[in-house]
Design a protein around this motif. Structure first.
Motif, PDB file in Angstrom:
ATOM      1  N   LEU A  74      -8.550 -27.009  21.778  1.00 20.21           N
ATOM      2  CA  LEU A  74      -7.870 -27.145  23.062  1.00 20.21           C
ATOM      3  C   LEU A  74      -6.359 -27.264  22.889  1.00 20.21           C
ATOM      4  O   LEU A  74      -5.586 -26.845  23.757  1.00 20.21           O
ATOM      5  CB  LEU A  74      -8.410 -28.372  23.815  1.00 20.21           C
ATOM      6  N   ILE A  75      -5.945 -27.835  21.772  1.00 22.19           N
ATOM      7  CA  ILE A  75      -4.512 -27.960  21.501  1.00 22.19           C
ATOM      8  C   ILE A  75      -3.977 -26.709  20.808  1.00 22.19           C
ATOM      9  O   ILE A  75      -2.895 -26.211  21.133  1.00 22.19           O
ATOM     10  CB  ILE A  75      -4.241 -29.208  20.635  1.00 22.19           C
ATOM     11  N   ALA A  76      -4.731 -26.181  19.851  1.00 16.75           N
ATOM     12  CA  ALA A  76      -4.218 -25.108  18.991  1.00 16.75           C
ATOM     13  C   ALA A  76      -4.229 -23.745  19.667  1.00 16.75           C
ATOM     14  O   ALA A  76      -3.330 -22.930  19.394  1.00 16.75           O
ATOM     15  CB  ALA A  76      -5.036 -25.049  17.696  1.00 16.75           C
ATOM     16  N   VAL A  77      -5.210 -23.466  20.515  1.00 14.94           N
ATOM     17  CA  VAL A  77      -5.315 -22.117  21.087  1.00 14.94           C
ATOM     18  C   VAL A  77      -4.118 -21.760  21.965  1.00 14.94           C
ATOM     19  O   VAL A  77      -3.505 -20.695  21.770  1.00 14.94           O
ATOM     20  CB  VAL A  77      -6.644 -21.965  21.850  1.00 14.94           C
ATOM     21  N   PRO A  78      -3.732 -22.591  22.944  1.00 13.94           N
ATOM     22  CA  PRO A  78      -2.549 -22.205  23.741  1.00 13.94           C
ATOM     23  C   PRO A  78      -1.280 -22.070  22.902  1.00 13.94           C
ATOM     24  O   PRO A  78      -0.505 -21.121  23.082  1.00 13.94           O
ATOM     25  CB  PRO A  78      -2.418 -23.356  24.753  1.00 13.94           C
TER      26      PRO A  78
END
Length: 316
Positions: free
Chosen positions: A94-98
């Motif tokens: 959830l943090i790394a993808v965007p």
């Protein structure tokens, strides 16, 4: 006309038997390498499954839905570890993808000078070269105190939300998820950037020619065209997050409990293996092998899901 064709044919160099043999040998060599990878993977799975047979016979499917882990009483269950593995990896994604996809867009488009982009590409790739134990040490001394302040504020003001229901006590699920986000960021960014770069330039030019703005071209043309590659990047990052050991072991708290709060300590399957395998004996070794087999299956399911998503997207 026939004379020209005859002249061209006379200029074509015939392939010698040695060259054909080398081509055939190279093809068979690559096939052997590919088969060797599959054999090694199957060998590892079979060996782990053989070692896990005593625990499989004793606990069966109940091993997956119970929380007890007591070597003294020979009681074993990995439900908290499965929960911790999936939730910590989900927080990381959830943090790394965007951030990863956004960085890939920045590095693949002409939004920055080429010299600056080259430096940023190097820095992103450098993140992948840092050992996980260094991430863990940095997390203990920097990340945990940093998140502690946010945790106290969130618990005091948003404590009615289940994920903020407990005050931070040090290492926990959130710190492990953040460190996983940092560790998976290079994978997601690099593969997403390659996918965006591989999109034919004609699509970009056609969108611009029809009057689309730069951002409309990125969001409505380039990202959909590279979606299958981006999904592959995300799934590879998820597989890396689920299997990470040392950094997560240092930051997750290693508590064999299930707690919805992201500030509470938790555990993962890889952390369980790292903490207990050196001192294990007898049935405990078999239980740990059973846990390793569960992690192996979870990772396999993630890769199968990624392949299905990519195939489905290509059909669309």
């Amino acid at each position: 006309m026939n004379t020209q064709i005859d002249n061209l044919q006379s200029q074509i160099k015939p392939r010698f038997h040695v060259e054909k043999s080398l081509d055939g040998g190279f093809i068979w060599l690559t096939r052997m390498f590919a088969l060797a990878v599959a054999v090694i993977l199957l060998w590892i799975a079979i060996q782990v499954a053989i070692e896990a047979i005593p625990a499989l016979q004793k606990f069966g499917a109940s091993f997956l839905v119970t929380s007890a882990w007591n070597p003294v009483r020979s009681e074993y269950g990995v439900l908290p570890q499965i929960y911790g593995t999936l939730v910590s990896a989900l927080i990381g994604l959830l943090i790394a993808v965007p951030i990863g996809v956004g960085t890939a867009v920045l590095l693949s488009e002409n939004l920055l000078p080429s010299s600056v982009r080259l430096i940023l590409v190097f820095l992103v790739e450098l993140l992948a070269a840092i050992p996980s134990v260094v991430y863990g040490i940095w997390g203990v001394f920097v990340l945990v105190p940093l998140l502690s302040g946010f945790g106290k504020w969130a618990n005091a003001n948003l404590g009615f939300v289940p994920i903020f229901s407990t005050p931070p006590t040090g290492p926990g699920m959130l710190s492990a998820g953040v460190i996983l986000a940092i560790m998976t960021l290079p994978i997601i960014t690099a593969i997403s950037r390659d996918a965006l770069i591989s999109v034919p330039s004609s699509l970009r030019q056609a969108a611009m020619g029809l009057g689309a703005t730069r951002w409309e071209t990125i969001f409505k043309v380039l990202l959909p065209a590279a979606f299958s590659g981006i999904v592959s990047a995300v799934m590879l990052g998820l597989g890396r997050a689920m299997g990470e050991t040392m950094a997560v072991t240092m930051l997750i708290g290693n508590a064999n409990v299930i707690n919805v709060s992201v500030f509470a300590p938790a555990n993962t399957i890889s952390s369980l293996l790292a903490n207990q395998f050196a001192e294990a004996s007898g049935l405990q070794v078999s239980a740990l092998m059973y846990a390793a087999l569960v992690l192996f299956v979870l990772t396999l399911l993630v890769n199968i899901l990624a392949e299905l998503i990519v195939v489905q997207v290509k059909r669309i």
